[in-house]
Scaffold this motif. Structure first.
Motif, PDB file in Angstrom:
ATOM      1  N   THR A   1      48.825  17.868  74.219  1.00 29.38           N
ATOM      2  CA  THR A   1      47.776  18.041  74.467  1.00 29.38           C
ATOM      3  C   THR A   1      47.052  17.172  72.869  1.00 29.38           C
ATOM      4  OG1 THR A   1      47.540  20.896  74.766  1.00 29.38           O
ATOM      5  CG2 THR A   1      45.738  19.539  73.399  1.00 29.38           C
ATOM      6  N   ALA A   2      46.140  16.487  73.055  1.00 26.06           N
ATOM      7  CA  ALA A   2      45.236  15.563  72.679  1.00 26.06           C
ATOM      8  C   ALA A   2      43.884  15.527  72.013  1.00 26.06           C
ATOM      9  CB  ALA A   2      45.829  14.382  72.853  1.00 26.06           C
TER      10      ALA A   2
ATOM     11  N   ASP B   1      38.817  14.759  74.945  1.00 28.94           N
ATOM     12  CA  ASP B   1      39.738  16.359  75.144  1.00 28.94           C
ATOM     13  C   ASP B   1      40.738  15.871  75.915  1.00 28.94           C
ATOM     14  OD1 ASP B   1      41.607  18.228  74.668  1.00 28.94           O
ATOM     15  OD2 ASP B   1      40.308  19.750  74.947  1.00 28.94           O
ATOM     16  N   VAL B   2      42.508  15.246  75.843  1.00 32.77           N
ATOM     17  CA  VAL B   2      42.961  14.879  77.271  1.00 32.77           C
ATOM     18  C   VAL B   2      43.930  15.921  77.132  1.00 32.77           C
ATOM     19  CG1 VAL B   2      45.016  13.057  77.382  1.00 32.77           C
ATOM     20  CG2 VAL B   2      42.665  12.603  75.988  1.00 32.77           C
ATOM     21  N   ARG B   3      44.466  15.818  78.170  1.00 31.07           N
ATOM     22  CA  ARG B   3      46.071  16.949  78.570  1.00 31.07           C
ATOM     23  C   ARG B   3      46.768  16.790  79.971  1.00 31.07           C
ATOM     24  NH1 ARG B   3      44.873  22.224  76.132  1.00 31.07           N
ATOM     25  NH2 ARG B   3      42.836  22.472  75.650  1.00 31.07           N
ATOM     26  N   PHE B   4      48.084  16.739  78.961  1.00 28.31           N
ATOM     27  CA  PHE B   4      49.218  16.308  80.159  1.00 28.31           C
ATOM     28  C   PHE B   4      49.896  17.555  80.440  1.00 28.31           C
ATOM     29  CE2 PHE B   4      48.519  12.229  78.228  1.00 28.31           C
ATOM     30  CZ  PHE B   4      49.128  11.024  79.281  1.00 28.31           C
TER      31      PHE B   4
ATOM     32  N   ILE C   1      47.017  15.489  84.914  1.00 31.03           N
ATOM     33  CA  ILE C   1      46.202  14.693  83.375  1.00 31.03           C
ATOM     34  C   ILE C   1      44.776  15.145  83.375  1.00 31.03           C
ATOM     35  CG2 ILE C   1      46.003  12.758  82.061  1.00 31.03           C
ATOM     36  CD1 ILE C   1      48.628  11.847  82.918  1.00 31.03           C
ATOM     37  N   THR C   2      44.745  15.715  82.525  1.00 30.81           N
ATOM     38  CA  THR C   2      42.620  16.250  81.662  1.00 30.81           C
ATOM     39  C   THR C   2      42.185  14.839  81.570  1.00 30.81           C
ATOM     40  OG1 THR C   2      42.802  17.760  81.363  1.00 30.81           O
ATOM     41  CG2 THR C   2      43.308  17.892  83.921  1.00 30.81           C
ATOM     42  N   ILE C   3      40.629  14.620  81.072  1.00 32.52           N
ATOM     43  CA  ILE C   3      40.020  14.191  80.196  1.00 32.52           C
ATOM     44  C   ILE C   3      38.942  15.178  80.137  1.00 32.52           C
ATOM     45  CG2 ILE C   3      38.521  12.713  79.055  1.00 32.52           C
ATOM     46  CD1 ILE C   3      41.122  10.738  80.202  1.00 32.52           C
ATOM     47  N   ASP C   4      38.219  15.802  79.529  1.00 28.83           N
ATOM     48  CA  ASP C   4      37.716  16.903  79.230  1.00 28.83           C
ATOM     49  C   ASP C   4      37.031  17.889  80.593  1.00 28.83           C
ATOM     50  OD1 ASP C   4      36.761  15.857  76.430  1.00 28.83           O
ATOM     51  OD2 ASP C   4      34.488  14.884  77.564  1.00 28.83           O
ATOM     52  N   ASP C   5      38.697  18.221  80.644  1.00 25.48           N
ATOM     53  CA  ASP C   5      38.583  19.695  81.652  1.00 25.48           C
ATOM     54  C   ASP C   5      38.906  18.499  82.767  1.00 25.48           C
ATOM     55  OD1 ASP C   5      39.456  21.354  79.999  1.00 25.48           O
ATOM     56  OD2 ASP C   5      37.462  21.965  79.689  1.00 25.48           O
TER      57      ASP C   5
END
Length: 627
Positions: free
Chosen positions: A383-384, A360-363, A418-422
């Motif tokens: 949000t991807a 789960d990727v978020r900018f 930027i986060t990947i899996d929070d």
């Protein structure tokens, strides 16, 4: 050309830092000092023994014989003469052994330091961010890693150690001369400062010239590297003479400055030799006067002349040694520019390995700028979800590549996160972050080696079976098997022996081998034919399945299959949605579609029927071949 970054505050002088690089080798250095002192001691002892042999072994005196006639008589015995000669032989053998040890240890220490420098330069270059490599010139880096390191090595072996030897030798010789006869000894000593001053002036004169010569060597290497890398373009545009003129200009400039240093040295060397011959003549003249006055023996005068002859090369080399120091300052400065360079991307001291399960990727409100006056991205929020494909679309320079380069922290965001899996990517280790992200770049780089080695580069401990499975999934296995040497086929530099489509599928196989949860793809299929594009997309379908994927879209097929399209303009997301939704809005996406994508759709429709059978064959092969 580049800046060293925040680490480049007030530092120790370059020469001090160079000497400090030898501290890990304290044992060898201590032994070299002992050997150096032994060599210098025996060098000083040899002329002294010659003087003893003359004064004691021969002991020539004038006596009055029969009839009052004066005659010279040698009162020394053969035994004393042989003893003096024996001591000279022993001193010669010992001196040879010490000289050998001095040369061996000097070379060993300097080679060890050069070895450390090369490894440190390579390690530093690996750890610097894209921001550094965007500005660095390969030719300059190669010049510093080779020629400059060699200059430092020569400084250690022929500069520092030689300098210490000269100092020890001069102190011992002049101490003996002054203690033997102060008048003649001081006359010999007075010329040394003059020669040292001349050498220092020479060093100050040559130092900026040497620095510029080193820089010119880097510029020449850069021109050569560009020419060799771009040979296809050079030949395609018939620019051989133009490139030759560029190279000739640099070579000529390098020649002129190197020649000017040679001319300067050509004056300096004879001048120093003349000074030395003058000192020898003065010492001989004063010595003869002292011998005639009975204040000095003949053997002592001979020892003085031999000592001066012994000092001729060391003292004259003071100027050369100082020049070595000046050159080392120049080369050391260039090397430390690399070693002191600070990456714009720093790993958090408390960083932990990232754990990616979903992808789960978020900018979140991401802004990025190279400098304060020119933001490249502004307020990017994306949000991807796991398994989604996000297509990035926009004109050249709109910020597409920058967005995907921020995810693996090739650059760091200026604002937002930027986060990947929070997990914030700035709070995890760089190695684990980049291991979790698979990248297929537009610049398809293959290393010189076998196809197997290039695929295995994605996972160095992968088995041959895993390499083959990745190749099958990337639709490249059959091609490899048809080659005479199969997976052991040698790939030329940058993969020039393969076509663009083949290189891309090998790159896809390399990424598949890593089995990442997050993917970054540069959809660079615009320059290949329809069949190759179909094969590549078949490989990409296997690659993106169940993975969160960011694609820099250049082909309609990619755009249509995306779960979300982000349209960028001047670093801002101006539209987002799916293909059909964006067409209905009749906005910026519609303009791009009409200008760039509509022709592709018409071409695909026209060629759909001829490729229908091929598609069925490919899907059947994929089902049967695995992957």
């Amino acid at each position: 050309m580049w800046q060293a970054g925040p680490r480049s505050g007030r530092r120790k002088p370059v020469l001090v830092r160079l000497v400090e690089r030898s501290l890990p080798y304290k044992g060898a250095i201590a032994l070299s000092f002992l050997v150096l002192a032994g060599a210098a001691g025996l060098d000083v002892l040899a002329p002294y023994l010659v003087g003893v042999a003359i004064d004691v072994g021969l002991d020539i005196a004038t006596e009055r014989g029969v009839g009052g006639v004066e005659q010279t008589v040698a009162r020394g015995t053969i035994a004393t003469l042989l003893f003096a000669v024996g001591l000279l032989l022993l001193a010669g053998v010992g001196r040879g052994l010490f000289k050998y040890g001095q040369a061996y240890l000097g070379e060993r220490i300097s080679q060890d330091i050069a070895y450390d420098f090369r490894n440190d330069i390579y390690d530093r270059l690996q750890r610097l961010s894209y921001a550094y490599h965007d500005q660095a010139q390969i030719g300059q880096i190669m010049s510093r890693a080779t020629g400059d390191v060699e200059g430092v090595r020569m400084f250690v072996s022929m500069g520092v150690l030689r300098f210490l030897y000269v100092i020890v030798l001069c102190v011992a010789v002049y101490a003996l001369m002054i203690s033997t006869n102060a008048k003649v000894g001081l006359a010999a000593l007075v010329f040394t400062p003059v020669i040292a001053i001349q050498g220092t002036w020479t060093s100050a004169k040559l130092r900026p010239i040497w620095l510029y010569v080193q820089d010119l060597q880097g510029q020449m290497a850069n021109v050569l590297q560009e020419n060799l890398t771009g040979q296809r373009v050079v030949k395609a545009f018939s620019r051989t003479e133009f490139e030759q003129e560029k190279f000739d200009d640099k070579v000529e400039e390098l020649f002129e400055h190197s020649y000017s240093t040679s001319k300067f040295q050509a004056f300096n060397e004879p001048f120093l030799q003349s000074l030395w011959l003058l000192s020898l003549a003065v010492v001989f003249w004063l010595g003869v006067i002292e011998v005639q006055a009975g204040r000095m023996d003949t053997g002592q005068l001979a020892a003085f002349l031999l000592w001066l002859t012994l000092l001729q090369v060391p003292v004259r080399s003071i100027g050369w040694i100082i020049m070595m120091f000046a050159r080392a300052h120049s080369t050391g400065s260039r090397i430390f520019e690399i070693l002191d360079a600070e990456s714009a991307v720093q790993e958090d001291p408390d960083a932990v390995p990232i754990e990616v399960e979903r992808g789960d990727v978020r900018f979140e409100g991401v802004t990025f700028q190279y400098d304060a006056s020119s933001p490249v991205l502004r307020d990017i929020t994306v949000t991807a979800s796991p398994g989604e494909t996000i297509a990035l679309l926009g004109r050249t320079g709109s910020g597409k590549s920058t967005v995907v380069n921020l995810l693996p922290r090739f650059y760091d965001v200026s604002e937002g996160r930027i986060t990947i899996d929070d997990q914030d990517v700035r709070h995890v280790t760089l190695e684990s972050l980049r291991d979790a992200i698979g990248i297929v770049q537009q610049d398809l780089f293959l290393f010189v080696g076998t196809i197997r080695d290039n695929i295995r580069y994605g996972q160095l401990d992968a088995t041959d079976e895993e390499v083959i499975e990745a190749a099958k999934a990337a639709r490249i296995h059959e091609f490899i098997e048809e080659m005479p040497e199969g997976y052991d086929t040698w790939v030329g530099e940058r993969g020039v022996t393969l076509s663009g489509g083949q290189r891309q599928r090998i790159s896809i196989a390399r990424t598949l081998l890593r089995n990442p949860r997050v993917l970054i793809l540069d959809d660079s299929t615009a320059s290949v034919d329809m069949r190759t594009e179909f094969e590549i997309h078949g490989a990409l379908d296997a690659l993106i399945e169940n993975r969160t994927t960011f694609v820099i879209a250049q082909r309609l097929r990619t755009v249509k299959e995306a779960d979300q399209i982000l349209v960028l303009e001047d670093g801002v997301i101006v539209e987002r949605g799916r293909h059909d939704e964006l067409l209905e809005r009749d906005g910026f996406y519609r303009q791009i579609y009409d200008l760039e994508l509509r022709d592709q759709e018409e071409a695909q429709a026209a060629s759909a029927e001829p490729f229908g059978d091929a598609a069925e064959h490919e899907h059947a092969a994929a089902a049967g071949g695995g992957g």
